[in-house]
Design a protein around this motif. Structure first.
Motif, PDB file in Angstrom:
ATOM      1  N   UNK A 233       1.069  -1.409   0.102  1.00  0.00           N
ATOM      2  CA  UNK A 233      -0.388  -0.276   0.067  1.00  0.00           C
ATOM      3  C   UNK A 233       1.082   1.125   0.262  1.00  0.00           C
ATOM      4  N   UNK A 234       0.852   2.000  -0.964  1.00  0.00           N
ATOM      5  CA  UNK A 234       1.412   3.189  -1.076  1.00  0.00           C
ATOM      6  C   UNK A 234       1.260   4.734  -0.989  1.00  0.00           C
ATOM      7  N   UNK A 235       1.263   5.421   0.206  1.00  0.00           N
ATOM      8  CA  UNK A 235       0.149   6.468   0.392  1.00  0.00           C
ATOM      9  C   UNK A 235       1.245   8.464  -0.028  1.00  0.00           C
ATOM     10  N   UNK A 363      -0.318  -7.496  -5.353  1.00  0.00           N
ATOM     11  CA  UNK A 363      -1.281  -6.081  -5.626  1.00  0.00           C
ATOM     12  C   UNK A 363      -0.823  -4.773  -4.736  1.00  0.00           C
ATOM     13  N   UNK A 364      -0.989  -3.754  -5.215  1.00  0.00           N
ATOM     14  CA  UNK A 364      -0.730  -2.475  -5.004  1.00  0.00           C
ATOM     15  C   UNK A 364      -1.321  -1.751  -5.347  1.00  0.00           C
ATOM     16  N   UNK A 379      -8.270   0.894   6.847  1.00  0.00           N
ATOM     17  CA  UNK A 379      -7.139   0.586   7.760  1.00  0.00           C
ATOM     18  C   UNK A 379      -6.356  -0.098   6.393  1.00  0.00           C
ATOM     19  N   UNK A 380      -5.425  -0.197   6.686  1.00  0.00           N
ATOM     20  CA  UNK A 380      -4.165  -0.972   5.776  1.00  0.00           C
ATOM     21  C   UNK A 380      -4.198  -2.229   6.146  1.00  0.00           C
ATOM     22  N   UNK A 384      -0.442  -6.361   3.937  1.00  0.00           N
ATOM     23  CA  UNK A 384       0.450  -5.326   3.294  1.00  0.00           C
ATOM     24  C   UNK A 384       1.486  -4.322   4.192  1.00  0.00           C
ATOM     25  N   UNK A 385       1.938  -4.362   3.313  1.00  0.00           N
ATOM     26  CA  UNK A 385       3.633  -3.410   3.636  1.00  0.00           C
ATOM     27  C   UNK A 385       3.262  -2.163   3.495  1.00  0.00           C
ATOM     28  N   UNK A 386       3.718  -1.298   4.339  1.00  0.00           N
ATOM     29  CA  UNK A 386       3.246   0.229   4.059  1.00  0.00           C
ATOM     30  C   UNK A 386       4.147   1.248   3.570  1.00  0.00           C
TER      31      UNK A 386
END
Length: 560
Positions: A233-235, A363-364, A379-380, A384-386
């Motif tokens: 997960x990229x914020x 999945x990204x 929420x994450x 998943x890594x953030x």
């Protein structure tokens, strides 16, 4: 017209024109060095003009180009200096410069710039220069032989001759007695006919190149990121290069032979992504994916014309039931799924996409919580890594400094380009269409094209009703809210693009006109986020039409 004083200066250096042009604002560092060298080495009655962008009607189109540096002698002669950095090659009887997507003939470029400049003098009825010479400057190359009939040994300066560039220019233009009247007329011509503070097109290109160049480290980091299977997960903030990153990840997946899906919420962004990805990548909006998957499961779908959120909710409920009964069709199993502007989707959308992902698939999920205009929250997900990125490479400094408390805490604006800032214009609901038309007229007269402009409204499509009949002389292109029987959005045919801020995410234009804003509401969370998204679409400047009699804008529509 500004007053032009052509009397000799007092600091024994040539002068820049316009006088307030700062060398440090020149985007190209190499050209800035050359301008500074010429200013330092030429006498104080000479002038140095940088980045002369010209336009000239050609048939039904507009020709345009840029002369890197123009030197004006005391007698009124001109040296047009074309600087070519890096390697230059000889092909046939010409010097050529190879770029990423094209090869440019240098001698033809020199001739084209000279011809265009003389035509501009002719059309303007201005006092002509006593002579015009073209100087080709290769600061990084050694010329071993001259090519092309248009080039002369005196007009080519290479790396070995670089310290004597000013002397060469001076020797070419030294003839003739000083003529202050002619020089003043020439400088006034440049101010009126040539775009001197780098043109809006140059600013737009500079902003874009700065964003791509500075965003490079992000893609390099993720190129080296290993997670198998990848659950990431990229914020990332507006202007951080999210869509470029999605494109890079998709291209990498295709090179590895992976069945790849790229999806997002709004239709305009999906169209943009589609244009830049290989044909074997599936690209669609999330709701478009739901529609096509429902069709693959033989679910009947009838579009009623105008489509609201309730229609899509019913379709997703039917799809959930059909997947539970029949499972996912084989062709719909993906090795890689990439989601752009994911903040507009919720946990149920993620669960449905996970159903389409093979157990070993990647999945990204890429988005910006500060651009969440629909009130979705998630929420994450487990496993998943953030990865967080708070650097904006798109927004120019002139807009960034105006954002103030509108910008989310922690966002860093890294674009060095100044841009044209934000212009606030008083308007009202009764005059909004007229005021937007007037601002579009001003921008087009300044040299913008329709493709450079975007008109946005805060809130949903209902806030575009004032533009149903067009704005002034401008035909507008906008989503009507209707769909064809096969689910295609119905757009009006026009030149000036109008849309809601919710549908503008993932897009950008050189100049954005934001229509109908009550500045008294900007500290409300919904308004602040919408205005932040709207302003960060611009790569050069923005116009904000403030309504003192506005009604609350509400939240954006859910139609993608």
């Amino acid at each position: 017209m500004r007053r032009v004083d052509v009397a000799p200066g007092t600091d024994s250096m040539a002068r820049l024109f316009p006088p307030d042009l700062a060398v440090e604002r020149i985007e190209s560092y190499a050209e800035a060095q050359t301008v500074d060298t010429l200013r330092r080495d030429l006498p104080d009655d000479w002038w140095v003009v940088h980045s002369c962008h010209w336009t000239l009607p050609r048939g039904r189109g507009i020709g345009q180009g840029e002369i890197d540096i123009v030197v004006v002698s005391p007698a009124g002669g001109l040296a047009l200096v074309e600087q070519k950095n890096g390697a230059v090659e000889i092909e046939g009887n010409d010097y050529v410069k190879h770029y990423a997507t094209r090869t440019k003939s240098i001698s033809r470029q020199l001739a084209r710039n000279r011809e265009a400049l003389l035509q501009k003098f002719e059309r303007a009825g201005a006092t002509k220069p006593v002579g015009v010479v073209s100087v080709l400057y290769f600061p990084d190359a050694i010329v071993t032989r001259l090519q092309g009939a248009a080039l002369d040994a005196l007009t080519v300066v290479d790396h070995a001759e670089a310290p004597r560039l000013a002397d060469r220019v001076r020797s070419l233009l030294e003839a003739g007695a000083p003529d202050p009247v002619r020089v003043k007329s020439i400088l006034q011509f440049f101010e009126g006919e040539i775009d001197l503070h780098p043109s809006l097109h140059a600013l737009g290109e500079a902003s874009s190149s700065a964003r791509v160049r500075l965003a490079g480290p992000l893609t390099q980091i993720l190129d080296g990121f290993e997670m198998n299977p990848m659950r990431l997960r990229i914020e990332a903030s507006a202007g951080s290069g999210k869509s470029e990153l999605v494109l890079r990840l998709a291209q990498r997946a295709v090179q590895r032979g992976r069945h790849t899906l790229v999806t997002c919420f709004n239709r305009p962004l999906a169209t943009l992504l589609r244009a830049h990805l290989p044909v074997d990548v599936t690209v669609d909006t999330y709701l478009g994916v739901c529609k096509r998957l429902a069709e693959a499961l033989a679910l009947p779908i009838t579009f009623p014309g105008p489509v609201d959120a309730a229609f899509w909710n019913r379709l997703q409920d039917r799809l959930t039931a059909a997947l539970a009964e029949h499972g996912v069709p084989y062709a719909w199993h993906y090795d890689t799924i990439l989601v752009d502007e994911a903040q507009d989707l919720d946990g149920q959308a993620l669960d449905r996409l996970m159903q389409l992902l093979r157990p070993s698939g990647d999945l990204v999920w890429v988005g910006d919580p500060e651009q969440n205009l629909r009130g979705e929250s998630m929420s994450s997900p487990p496993g998943f890594a953030t990865f967080r990125v708070l650097t904006n490479y798109r927004t120019p400094r002139g807009i960034a400094t105006e954002l103030g408390t509108i910008a989310p805490p922690g966002v860093v604006f890294a674009n060095p380009v100044e841009g044209t800032g934000v212009q606030v214009i008083a308007s009202s609901r009764a005059t909004l269409a007229h005021d937007v038309a007037a601002e579009a007229d001003r921008l087009l007269a300044a040299g913008y094209r329709y493709a450079d402009l975007m008109v946005l409204t805060l809130g949903g499509l209902r806030h575009l009703q004032w533009a149903d009949a067009g704005v002034g002389r401008h035909r507008v292109k906008r989503f009507t809210g209707d769909y064809t029987a096969d689910g295609q959005q119905v757009m009006t045919e026009g030149d000036l693009y109008l849309d809601s801020v919710a549908r503008a995410k993932g897009q950008q234009r050189a100049h954005v006109i934001i229509a109908g804003v009550d500045l008294g509401q900007i500290h409300a969370t919904a308004m602040r986020r919408q205005l932040y998204v709207a302003l960060t679409r611009a790569t050069v400047g923005a116009s904000l039409l403030h309504l003192s009699d506005s009604e609350p804008s509400g939240s954006p529509e859910e139609t993608p």
